[in-house]
Design a protein around this motif. Structure first.
Motif, mmCIF file in Angstrom:
data_model
loop_
_atom_site.group_PDB
_atom_site.id
_atom_site.type_symbol
_atom_site.label_atom_id
_atom_site.label_comp_id
_atom_site.label_asym_id
_atom_site.label_seq_id
_atom_site.Cartn_x
_atom_site.Cartn_y
_atom_site.Cartn_z
ATOM 1 N N LEU A 421 0.926 -1.338 -0.201
ATOM 2 C CA LEU A 421 0.018 0.108 0.073
ATOM 3 C C LEU A 421 1.002 1.379 0.054
ATOM 4 N N ALA A 422 1.899 1.146 0.757
ATOM 5 C CA ALA A 422 2.679 2.413 0.933
ATOM 6 C C ALA A 422 3.457 2.569 -0.542
ATOM 7 N N ILE A 423 3.781 1.557 -1.153
ATOM 8 C CA ILE A 423 4.544 1.777 -2.581
ATOM 9 C C ILE A 423 3.416 2.417 -3.460
ATOM 10 N N ALA A 424 2.004 1.818 -3.488
ATOM 11 C CA ALA A 424 1.007 2.252 -4.345
ATOM 12 C C ALA A 424 0.589 3.690 -4.165
ATOM 13 N N ALA A 425 0.547 3.876 -2.731
ATOM 14 C CA ALA A 425 0.061 5.439 -2.619
ATOM 15 C C ALA A 425 1.322 6.379 -2.973
ATOM 16 N N GLY A 426 2.401 5.966 -2.657
ATOM 17 C CA GLY A 426 3.674 6.935 -2.963
ATOM 18 C C GLY A 426 3.759 7.207 -4.672
#
Length: 481
Positions: A421-426
């Motif tokens: 999720l952190a990668i997608a949101a970033g």
């Protein structure tokens, strides 16, 4: 997708959550040294109840949809028979091939993979679950802690009296009185220890009887439970270095086993085997776990090509995935799918093989198919989101973010889910969500200090008072060891 992949993690199970009410101030006492001794003794006694403490608060946990679903199927009627509310107890898998299980509190039951690997029938696992449920339903954990406290009080009082006698003897110049004081202290300590251990034996026997009642109420055979406990009783004859951890934490004297055997054999369900469908599921999970936890050559010896059963083919497909790579393993998984096209775990395995084999975009379809047969499963949703993110297809990012957020609302313990999720949101420019997700991922891995660095960054970007801001604030108040 089982987390027996290349991404294995040790997860900190216990961490201190923020308490919003002020903690009561401890009462002052002049017996600081005695209080410290008492506290240390109680903590030592509690490690008998919660083996987690011996691993410094960490255990090597694993996640696997198929195994967890099977254990829930085993446990559901047992929990209902014990009168436990649905959803109260979470079953957690420990990546350890020794035979052991324990309950540290009324909400969690830890099961080593070795319990399933060693059990040839569902009844052997169900018996262990029933016994541990007996501890929860009987409120043994709370009462056992009180028994430990009472035992230590006896010891501490003895130490105080012994120290007083020794001091009086020294003042009178009497060496004999000093020795008498020391003997009194040692005697009271031994009495306290025996008191606690006797209470523990009583609770174990009580859990045995409760397990038999649950099996009777659910019309299941106690034969598997009896087989497991017979082995424990036999092990008690040998040196502790050779005894299974379950036998150490659940002492089984021969007389206790004999009492259990007499009652178990009177059950009208004693000789009734588990349903064939349940036995098949058990064998499939055992084969899968064996393949993921052993070298491929060892797997092929246990499940040679001449064994044409589906569990054997399952084990060989997993071994091929780990040894041969995606080109050779995917056809073997496809052969499984052709034989059982409605099995979601075969599609999950194919998705894992493609994802680990460097073909994440191709992994999206089998993960979607797995969810078609097991809709709403959060672990499968995490891995679908993972495949979407890893595909580097920007058009899939919004859906990946949505799928991951949906999964994490249902299963907030997935470090991998928060990392993806952190990668997608970033990549979408949502840095506040990315920082908070990174914090949650690190927290689930046990890295409290790292989690707090990212929580601090996220808090500055989030609107004050929102659930996300509150989450970041809570992480910042956790005390790191």
């Amino acid at each position: 997708m089982p987390v027996f992949s290349k991404c294995r993690h040790t997860i900190k199970v216990y961490f201190e959550q923020r308490q919003r009410t002020a903690a009561p101030k401890p009462e002052k006492t002049r017996l600081k040294s005695v209080t410290a001794t008492f506290t240390a003794a109680i903590l030592a006694a509690q490690t008998l109840i919660a083996p987690l403490a011996s691993a410094q608060g960490k255990l090597p946990l694993v996640r696997d949809v198929e195994t967890e679903n099977l254990l829930r199927q085993y446990a559901k009627p047992i929990f209902r028979a014990a009168g436990l509310p649905a959803g109260q107890v979470e079953i957690i898998l420990v990546n350890d091939k020794s035979f052991n299980a324990f309950v540290p509190d009324s909400r969690r039951m830890f099961i080593n993979l070795g319990v399933i690997l060693d059990a040839k029938t569902p009844g052997e696992v169900i018996g262990v679950l029933a016994h541990e449920t007996g501890h929860i339903a009987g409120n043994h954990l709370v009462r056992m802690r009180q028994a430990a406290a009472n035992a230590q009080i006896i010891s501490v009082v003895g130490m105080i009296l012994g120290a007083g006698a020794a001091a009086a003897g020294a003042a009178a110049g009497s060496g004999g009185t000093t020795q008498g004081g020391a003997a009194a202290a040692m005697s009271s300590s031994a009495i306290g220890q025996r008191s606690f251990l006797a209470y523990k034996r009583t609770e174990e026997a009580s859990a045995d009887q409760a397990a038999l009642r649950y099996l009777e109420r659910t019309k299941q055979s106690p034969k598997g439970m009896l087989k497991t406990f017979e082995e424990m009783a036999d092990q008690a004859l040998f040196s502790a270095r050779y005894v299974d951890p379950y036998a150490l934490s659940h002492p089984m004297p021969r007389e206790r086993y004999n009492a259990l055997k007499t009652k178990a054999q009177r059950s009208k369900y004693f000789n009734i085997p588990a349903p064939k469908a349940l036995q098949f599921k058990h064998e499939m999970v055992r084969a899968k776990l064996y393949a993921f936890t052993n070298h491929p050559s060892t797997v092929l010896k246990a499940y040679p090509p001449k064994n044409k059963s589906l569990p054997a083919q399952y084990a060989r497909a997993v071994a091929s995935m780990q040894r041969d790579g995606v080109r050779k393993s995917v056809p073997k998984i496809d052969a499984l799918i052709r034989k059982m096209p409605g099995n979601p775990y075969f599609y999950e395995l194919k998705g894992q093989a493609l994802l680990e084999g460097g073909k994440p975009k191709q992994a999206v379809a089998p993960f979607r198919k797995a969810l078609q047969y097991l809709p709403g499963d959060p672990q499968l949703e995490v891995w679908l989101g993972y495949a979407m993110v890893a595909s580097n297809d920007k058009s899939l990012l919004p859906q990946a973010k949505s799928v991951l957020q949906k999964a994490l609302r249902k299963d907030p313990n997935s470090a991998t889910g928060y990392a993806q999720l952190a990668i997608a949101a970033g990549r979408m420019g949502d840095t506040a969500t990315a920082d908070l997700a990174t914090a949650r991922s690190l927290l689930n891995r046990g890295d409290i200090r790292g989690a707090q660095r990212y929580a601090k960054r996220a808090k500055k970007k989030l609107k004050t008072g929102t659930p996300a801001w509150q989450m970041a604030d809570d992480i910042l108040t956790i005390r790191a060891n």
